[in-house]
Design a protein around this motif. Structure first.
Motif, PDB file in Angstrom:
ATOM      1  N   LYS A 105      40.615  46.897  41.054  1.00 53.15           N
ATOM      2  CA  LYS A 105      40.955  48.295  41.371  1.00 53.15           C
ATOM      3  C   LYS A 105      40.716  48.570  42.855  1.00 53.15           C
ATOM      4  O   LYS A 105      41.534  49.208  43.528  1.00 53.15           O
ATOM      5  CB  LYS A 105      40.112  49.214  40.478  1.00 53.15           C
ATOM      6  N   LEU A 107      40.798  46.456  45.269  1.00 52.20           N
ATOM      7  CA  LEU A 107      41.817  45.733  46.042  1.00 52.20           C
ATOM      8  C   LEU A 107      43.131  46.522  46.062  1.00 52.20           C
ATOM      9  O   LEU A 107      43.787  46.647  47.106  1.00 52.20           O
ATOM     10  CB  LEU A 107      42.033  44.367  45.379  1.00 52.20           C
ATOM     11  N   VAL A 108      43.486  47.075  44.909  1.00 52.28           N
ATOM     12  CA  VAL A 108      44.711  47.884  44.844  1.00 52.28           C
ATOM     13  C   VAL A 108      44.563  49.102  45.771  1.00 52.28           C
ATOM     14  O   VAL A 108      45.470  49.419  46.546  1.00 52.28           O
ATOM     15  CB  VAL A 108      45.002  48.338  43.387  1.00 52.28           C
ATOM     16  N   SER A 145      43.197  51.157  35.770  1.00 56.04           N
ATOM     17  CA  SER A 145      42.870  49.735  35.732  1.00 56.04           C
ATOM     18  C   SER A 145      41.989  49.447  34.520  1.00 56.04           C
ATOM     19  O   SER A 145      41.114  50.243  34.178  1.00 56.04           O
ATOM     20  CB  SER A 145      42.126  49.367  37.024  1.00 56.04           C
ATOM     21  N   ASP A 192      49.632  42.587  40.413  1.00 51.60           N
ATOM     22  CA  ASP A 192      48.609  42.446  41.451  1.00 51.60           C
ATOM     23  C   ASP A 192      48.716  43.597  42.448  1.00 51.60           C
ATOM     24  O   ASP A 192      49.567  44.483  42.310  1.00 51.60           O
ATOM     25  CB  ASP A 192      48.716  41.084  42.151  1.00 51.60           C
ATOM     26  N   ALA A 193      47.845  43.540  43.458  1.00 44.88           N
ATOM     27  CA  ALA A 193      47.737  44.674  44.376  1.00 44.88           C
ATOM     28  C   ALA A 193      49.012  44.863  45.214  1.00 44.88           C
ATOM     29  O   ALA A 193      49.433  46.001  45.451  1.00 44.88           O
ATOM     30  CB  ALA A 193      46.524  44.467  45.282  1.00 44.88           C
TER      31      ALA A 193
END
Ligand code: B1M
Length: 210
Positions: A105, A107-108, A145, A192-193
């Motif tokens: 989370k 990283l996003v 997430s 992914d991010a």
């Protein structure tokens, strides 16, 4: 040239100082941040998780690996996130109720900030009133997430809660999928991010064209 294997080992062993030193040195040498994440840090978390599944690692090991990962991410975040541009939109992101995993989370959130979005980070163990508050503050997209099969069902509750309100909901996290997003009626899923940034851009573009 960064030794990605050494970085991976340092994260897995929870050697925070080593991770900091390797990441700092790499950044000073102009290394691509994505390579540090994709070849060193993220595979480390995957591998420690696999060991946990095989009973070769336990919660304390996961925890110290996570702390080492966060130490590396703290150095990376300012480089990605601080663009000083006019925000493109407000996105709120939180790990759902019952779930304490926050590395993915985070990283996003970092990538979204880096792409020019304002991000309200709601943290972990996030319940519907917290998502409500984010919407009240102007978030038009909610990012959910989940890393646990036991917390995924709460995503459905959040989607159902906001149905018909014009708020877009996107989901992500290892046990989730496009099929699950479709099943619960979420507006999107990303693996992914980087994918999350593209998804947010396309949802906001859709809003502007509507
Ligand atoms: Co936990 N844990 N954990 N854990 N942990 C997993 C998830 C697990 C798969 C390990 C395993 O068994 N192999 C397993 C879940 C099994 C399942 O449900 N099927 C598990 C378990 C069982 C547990 C506990 C129940 C263990 C226990 O106590 N007995 C417990 C639960 C606590 C709770 O949440 N209530 C627990 C606890 C923990 C720690 C606290 C020790 C620690 C978390 C620390 C922290 O996050 N601050 C931890 C860790 C570190 C892991 C693993 C090893 C690593 C997770 C991680 O950070 N990955 C994990 C194993 C694994 O994932 N292979 C595991 C790196 C991160 C970059 O990837 O989070 O997938 P990820 O995020 C990616 C994408 O998924 C996506 O983009 C990210 C970046 O590319 N993404 C999104 C994520 N969110 C997104 C949102 C989006 C879009 C994309 O839009 C909104």
């Amino acid at each position: 040239m960064t030794d990605y294997e050494a970085l991976k080992t340092a994260v897995m062993r929870g050697k925070r100082n080593d991770v900091t030193a390797i990441v700092r040195q790499a950044l000073e040498a102009g290394e691509d941040v994505n390579l540090l994440l994709d070849r060193g840090m993220i595979p480390a978390m995957r591998e420690i998780g696999d060991r946990f599944s095989r009973n070769e690692a336990y919660v304390p090991e996961l925890l110290i690996a996570a702390r080492a990962m966060q130490a590396g991410m703290a150095l990376i975040e300012p480089l990605i996130a601080d663009s000083g541009r006019q925000p493109l939109g407000l996105v709120a992101i939180g790990t759902v109720k019952g779930d304490l995993h926050d590395i993915g989370k985070n990283l996003v959130a970092i990538m979204l900030k880096g792409a020019g979005y304002e991000v309200l980070d709601l943290g972990v163990n996030c319940d519907i009133p917290q998502y409500e508050e984010a919407v009240r503050q102007g978030a038009s997209i909610l990012g959910l997430s989940s890393l646990l099969t036991t917390t995924m069902p709460y995503m459905r509750e959040v989607v159902e809660h906001f149905k018909g309100r014009g708020v877009k909901i996107i989901i992500g996290g290892a046990p989730t999928s496009q099929a699950y997003a479709d099943e619960i009626g979420a507006d999107g899923y990303s693996e992914d991010a980087n994918d999350a940034v593209k998804l947010v851009a396309s949802l906001l573009a859709g809003e502007q064209n509507a």
